[in-house]
Write a protein that holds these residues in place. Structure first.
Motif: not given
Length: 66
Positions: A24-26, A28-30, A32-34, A43, A46
């Motif tokens: 979920n959101f928290p 996945l955003t951690l 979602n980096v280049r 991503i 992960y």
């Protein structure tokens, strides 16, 4: 004391909720980096590792003989 089936069911429900948290959101955003990890986008690495972890934990719960 809870019956074996009830404890196993409770563990599977807890694992389901843990999986919902992982995908979920928290979290996945951690990730979602280049960048890449061994040539794979972070991503995707992960998601694959989290999925394998959940499958292994489900297997451990289901196959465990209490």
């Amino acid at each position: 004391m809870m019956p074996k089936a009830s404890r196993k069911g409770a563990r599977l429900v807890a694992l389901f909720l843990f999986g919902c948290l992982l995908f979920n959101f928290p979290f996945l955003t951690l990730f979602n980096v280049r960048g890449t990890l061994l040539g794979v986008p972070v991503i995707y690495a992960y998601l694959f590792v989290a999925w394998v972890l959940l499958v292994a934990l489900v297997w451990a719960i289901v196959e465990r003989s209490d």
